[in-house]
Scaffold this motif. Sequence first.
Motif, PDB file in Angstrom:
ATOM      1  N   LEU A  18      17.370   4.003   4.227  1.00 44.03           N
ATOM      2  CA  LEU A  18      18.773   2.525   4.081  1.00 44.03           C
ATOM      3  C   LEU A  18      18.755   1.619   5.330  1.00 44.03           C
ATOM      4  CD1 LEU A  18      21.745   1.640   3.312  1.00 44.03           C
ATOM      5  CD2 LEU A  18      22.558   3.559   5.011  1.00 44.03           C
ATOM      6  N   PHE A  19      19.007   2.880   6.725  1.00 46.07           N
ATOM      7  CA  PHE A  19      18.794   1.874   7.833  1.00 46.07           C
ATOM      8  C   PHE A  19      16.799   1.396   8.829  1.00 46.07           C
ATOM      9  CE2 PHE A  19      21.776   5.531   9.503  1.00 46.07           C
ATOM     10  CZ  PHE A  19      21.959   4.569  10.031  1.00 46.07           C
ATOM     11  N   VAL A  20      15.794   1.574   7.658  1.00 43.79           N
ATOM     12  CA  VAL A  20      15.360   1.139   7.875  1.00 43.79           C
ATOM     13  C   VAL A  20      14.826  -0.499   6.668  1.00 43.79           C
ATOM     14  CG1 VAL A  20      12.516   0.536   6.647  1.00 43.79           C
ATOM     15  CG2 VAL A  20      12.803   2.715   8.139  1.00 43.79           C
ATOM     16  N   THR A  21      16.220  -0.216   5.845  1.00 46.10           N
ATOM     17  CA  THR A  21      15.969  -1.625   4.809  1.00 46.10           C
ATOM     18  C   THR A  21      16.720  -2.341   5.365  1.00 46.10           C
ATOM     19  OG1 THR A  21      15.332   0.080   2.770  1.00 46.10           O
ATOM     20  CG2 THR A  21      16.113  -2.555   2.532  1.00 46.10           C
ATOM     21  N   ALA A  22      17.536  -2.365   6.156  1.00 43.87           N
ATOM     22  CA  ALA A  22      18.910  -3.114   6.902  1.00 43.87           C
ATOM     23  C   ALA A  22      18.137  -3.634   7.672  1.00 43.87           C
ATOM     24  CB  ALA A  22      19.747  -2.214   7.497  1.00 43.87           C
ATOM     25  N   TYR A  23      17.276  -2.783   8.760  1.00 39.86           N
ATOM     26  CA  TYR A  23      16.346  -3.169   9.851  1.00 39.86           C
ATOM     27  C   TYR A  23      15.284  -4.756   9.103  1.00 39.86           C
ATOM     28  CZ  TYR A  23      12.948  -4.069  14.459  1.00 39.86           C
ATOM     29  OH  TYR A  23      12.186  -4.260  14.736  1.00 39.86           O
ATOM     30  N   TYR A  24      14.798  -4.901   8.450  1.00 40.59           N
ATOM     31  CA  TYR A  24      13.849  -5.502   7.792  1.00 40.59           C
ATOM     32  C   TYR A  24      14.993  -6.926   6.944  1.00 40.59           C
ATOM     33  CZ  TYR A  24      10.121  -3.455   9.485  1.00 40.59           C
ATOM     34  OH  TYR A  24       8.756  -2.596  10.217  1.00 40.59           O
ATOM     35  N   GLN A  25      16.088  -7.397   7.402  1.00 43.92           N
ATOM     36  CA  GLN A  25      16.892  -7.859   6.853  1.00 43.92           C
ATOM     37  C   GLN A  25      16.379  -9.302   6.488  1.00 43.92           C
ATOM     38  OE1 GLN A  25      20.839  -9.215   8.916  1.00 43.92           O
ATOM     39  NE2 GLN A  25      20.954 -10.466   6.902  1.00 43.92           N
ATOM     40  N   ARG A  26      16.376  -9.993   5.341  1.00 44.17           N
ATOM     41  CA  ARG A  26      15.363 -10.654   4.523  1.00 44.17           C
ATOM     42  C   ARG A  26      16.635 -11.804   4.705  1.00 44.17           C
ATOM     43  NH1 ARG A  26      11.262 -10.128   0.630  1.00 44.17           N
ATOM     44  NH2 ARG A  26       9.962 -12.118   1.616  1.00 44.17           N
ATOM     45  N   ASP A  27      17.689 -12.002   4.191  1.00 42.51           N
ATOM     46  CA  ASP A  27      18.720 -12.718   3.622  1.00 42.51           C
ATOM     47  C   ASP A  27      20.090 -12.226   4.237  1.00 42.51           C
ATOM     48  OD1 ASP A  27      19.481 -15.554   2.791  1.00 42.51           O
ATOM     49  OD2 ASP A  27      19.688 -14.255   0.294  1.00 42.51           O
ATOM     50  N   PHE A  28      21.132 -13.732   3.968  1.00 43.15           N
ATOM     51  CA  PHE A  28      22.293 -13.077   5.085  1.00 43.15           C
ATOM     52  C   PHE A  28      22.986 -12.308   4.376  1.00 43.15           C
ATOM     53  CE2 PHE A  28      20.728 -17.596   6.856  1.00 43.15           C
ATOM     54  CZ  PHE A  28      20.811 -17.083   7.919  1.00 43.15           C
ATOM     55  N   ASN A  29      22.501 -12.146   3.181  1.00 42.71           N
ATOM     56  CA  ASN A  29      23.519 -11.051   2.409  1.00 42.71           C
ATOM     57  C   ASN A  29      22.664  -9.852   1.694  1.00 42.71           C
ATOM     58  OD1 ASN A  29      25.634 -13.675   1.843  1.00 42.71           O
ATOM     59  ND2 ASN A  29      24.615 -14.484  -0.179  1.00 42.71           N
ATOM     60  N   THR A  30      21.924  -9.541   2.989  1.00 48.11           N
ATOM     61  CA  THR A  30      21.514  -8.392   2.020  1.00 48.11           C
ATOM     62  C   THR A  30      21.983  -7.623   2.867  1.00 48.11           C
ATOM     63  OG1 THR A  30      19.893  -8.801   3.579  1.00 48.11           O
ATOM     64  CG2 THR A  30      19.837  -9.507   0.783  1.00 48.11           C
ATOM     65  N   LEU A  31      22.090  -6.285   3.362  1.00 43.68           N
ATOM     66  CA  LEU A  31      22.543  -4.853   3.781  1.00 43.68           C
ATOM     67  C   LEU A  31      21.538  -5.223   5.346  1.00 43.68           C
ATOM     68  CD1 LEU A  31      23.659  -2.637   3.991  1.00 43.68           C
ATOM     69  CD2 LEU A  31      21.521  -1.219   3.135  1.00 43.68           C
ATOM     70  N   SER A  32      22.390  -5.009   6.692  1.00 50.89           N
ATOM     71  CA  SER A  32      22.266  -5.605   7.613  1.00 50.89           C
ATOM     72  C   SER A  32      22.681  -4.767   8.922  1.00 50.89           C
ATOM     73  CB  SER A  32      22.561  -7.185   7.787  1.00 50.89           C
ATOM     74  OG  SER A  32      22.568  -7.096   9.371  1.00 50.89           O
ATOM     75  N   LEU A  33      22.053  -4.333   9.910  1.00 46.73           N
ATOM     76  CA  LEU A  33      22.613  -3.472  11.268  1.00 46.73           C
ATOM     77  C   LEU A  33      23.640  -3.831  11.673  1.00 46.73           C
ATOM     78  CD1 LEU A  33      18.942  -1.719  12.263  1.00 46.73           C
ATOM     79  CD2 LEU A  33      20.555  -0.516  10.588  1.00 46.73           C
ATOM     80  N   ASP A  34      24.073  -4.823  12.014  1.00 42.11           N
ATOM     81  CA  ASP A  34      24.942  -5.877  12.812  1.00 42.11           C
ATOM     82  C   ASP A  34      25.979  -5.622  12.022  1.00 42.11           C
ATOM     83  OD1 ASP A  34      23.081  -6.952  14.266  1.00 42.11           O
ATOM     84  OD2 ASP A  34      23.240  -9.123  12.620  1.00 42.11           O
ATOM     85  N   ASP A  35      26.420  -4.822  10.644  1.00 40.24           N
ATOM     86  CA  ASP A  35      27.288  -4.833   9.653  1.00 40.24           C
ATOM     87  C   ASP A  35      27.825  -3.082   9.796  1.00 40.24           C
ATOM     88  OD1 ASP A  35      29.869  -4.908   8.929  1.00 40.24           O
ATOM     89  OD2 ASP A  35      29.096  -6.675   7.016  1.00 40.24           O
ATOM     90  N   SER A  36      28.067  -2.781  10.692  1.00 34.46           N
ATOM     91  CA  SER A  36      28.188  -1.036  10.815  1.00 34.46           C
ATOM     92  C   SER A  36      29.131  -0.718  10.038  1.00 34.46           C
ATOM     93  CB  SER A  36      28.783  -0.693  11.925  1.00 34.46           C
ATOM     94  OG  SER A  36      30.281  -0.811  12.513  1.00 34.46           O
ATOM     95  N   GLN A  37      30.186  -1.547   9.206  1.00 30.68           N
ATOM     96  CA  GLN A  37      30.783  -0.431   7.881  1.00 30.68           C
ATOM     97  C   GLN A  37      30.654  -0.564   7.337  1.00 30.68           C
ATOM     98  OE1 GLN A  37      34.413  -3.599   8.519  1.00 30.68           O
ATOM     99  NE2 GLN A  37      35.388  -2.518  10.157  1.00 30.68           N
ATOM    100  N   ILE A  38      29.453  -1.347   7.270  1.00 28.95           N
ATOM    101  CA  ILE A  38      29.091  -1.571   5.366  1.00 28.95           C
ATOM    102  C   ILE A  38      27.812  -0.825   5.384  1.00 28.95           C
ATOM    103  CG2 ILE A  38      27.162  -2.903   3.731  1.00 28.95           C
ATOM    104  CD1 ILE A  38      28.917  -4.745   4.155  1.00 28.95           C
ATOM    105  N   ILE A  39      27.182  -0.065   6.772  1.00 29.04           N
ATOM    106  CA  ILE A  39      26.007   0.861   6.658  1.00 29.04           C
ATOM    107  C   ILE A  39      26.870   1.696   6.885  1.00 29.04           C
ATOM    108  CG2 ILE A  39      24.572   1.837   8.213  1.00 29.04           C
ATOM    109  CD1 ILE A  39      23.561  -0.869   7.828  1.00 29.04           C
ATOM    110  N   GLN A  40      27.949   2.076   7.495  1.00 29.27           N
ATOM    111  CA  GLN A  40      28.654   3.533   6.601  1.00 29.27           C
ATOM    112  C   GLN A  40      29.208   4.168   5.612  1.00 29.27           C
ATOM    113  OE1 GLN A  40      32.275   3.451   9.439  1.00 29.27           O
ATOM    114  NE2 GLN A  40      32.477   5.682   9.892  1.00 29.27           N
ATOM    115  N   ALA A  41      29.202   2.883   5.220  1.00 27.54           N
ATOM    116  CA  ALA A  41      30.569   3.021   4.027  1.00 27.54           C
ATOM    117  C   ALA A  41      28.916   3.485   2.936  1.00 27.54           C
ATOM    118  CB  ALA A  41      30.977   1.496   3.240  1.00 27.54           C
ATOM    119  N   SER A  42      28.050   2.463   3.303  1.00 32.87           N
ATOM    120  CA  SER A  42      26.304   2.965   1.806  1.00 32.87           C
ATOM    121  C   SER A  42      26.419   4.620   1.982  1.00 32.87           C
ATOM    122  CB  SER A  42      25.131   2.192   2.937  1.00 32.87           C
ATOM    123  OG  SER A  42      25.543   0.270   2.733  1.00 32.87           O
ATOM    124  N   ILE A  43      26.638   5.058   3.474  1.00 34.39           N
ATOM    125  CA  ILE A  43      26.335   6.151   3.835  1.00 34.39           C
ATOM    126  C   ILE A  43      26.601   7.318   3.306  1.00 34.39           C
ATOM    127  CG2 ILE A  43      25.713   8.543   6.044  1.00 34.39           C
ATOM    128  CD1 ILE A  43      24.632   6.221   7.147  1.00 34.39           C
TER     129      ILE A  43
END
Length: 122
Positions: A18-43
């Motif tokens: 999950l973190f590696v995929t968020a690190y290699y963000q390709r688009d604005f509508n994908t998972l990103s490390l900048d949005d911690s709430q979405i990362i937390q919800a995904s975990i």
Amino acid sequence: MKRLGLLVLTLIVSIIALFVTAYYQRDFNTLSLDDSQIIQASIIIMVILFIPPVLLSFFNHKFWRFISAIYQSMFFLGFIVLVPTGVFSFNAVFISIVSLVGAVISLWSIFITLPESFFKEE
């Protein structure tokens, strides 16, 4: 206890993926490390998805082990689907490596979880 350990290891690799995929963000509508709430919800969602096989790992009956192996096949398929993401994106080959490691661990967990009678010929 080997089944529980492999499930915890699969969960850890899933969170790393999950973190590696968020690190290699390709688009604005994908998972990103900048949005911690979405990362937390995904975990949190990942942990919730791992609760049924963790609970089933304490049962040793053939039926529950088979159900747990079928449930764990979802994790294996999820890792396999993630492999082409890194292959087709030359910058994100590390995604493929992590997902291949996760696929191997989850496949190993499935084979450990399946009852011994599943492999025996009668």
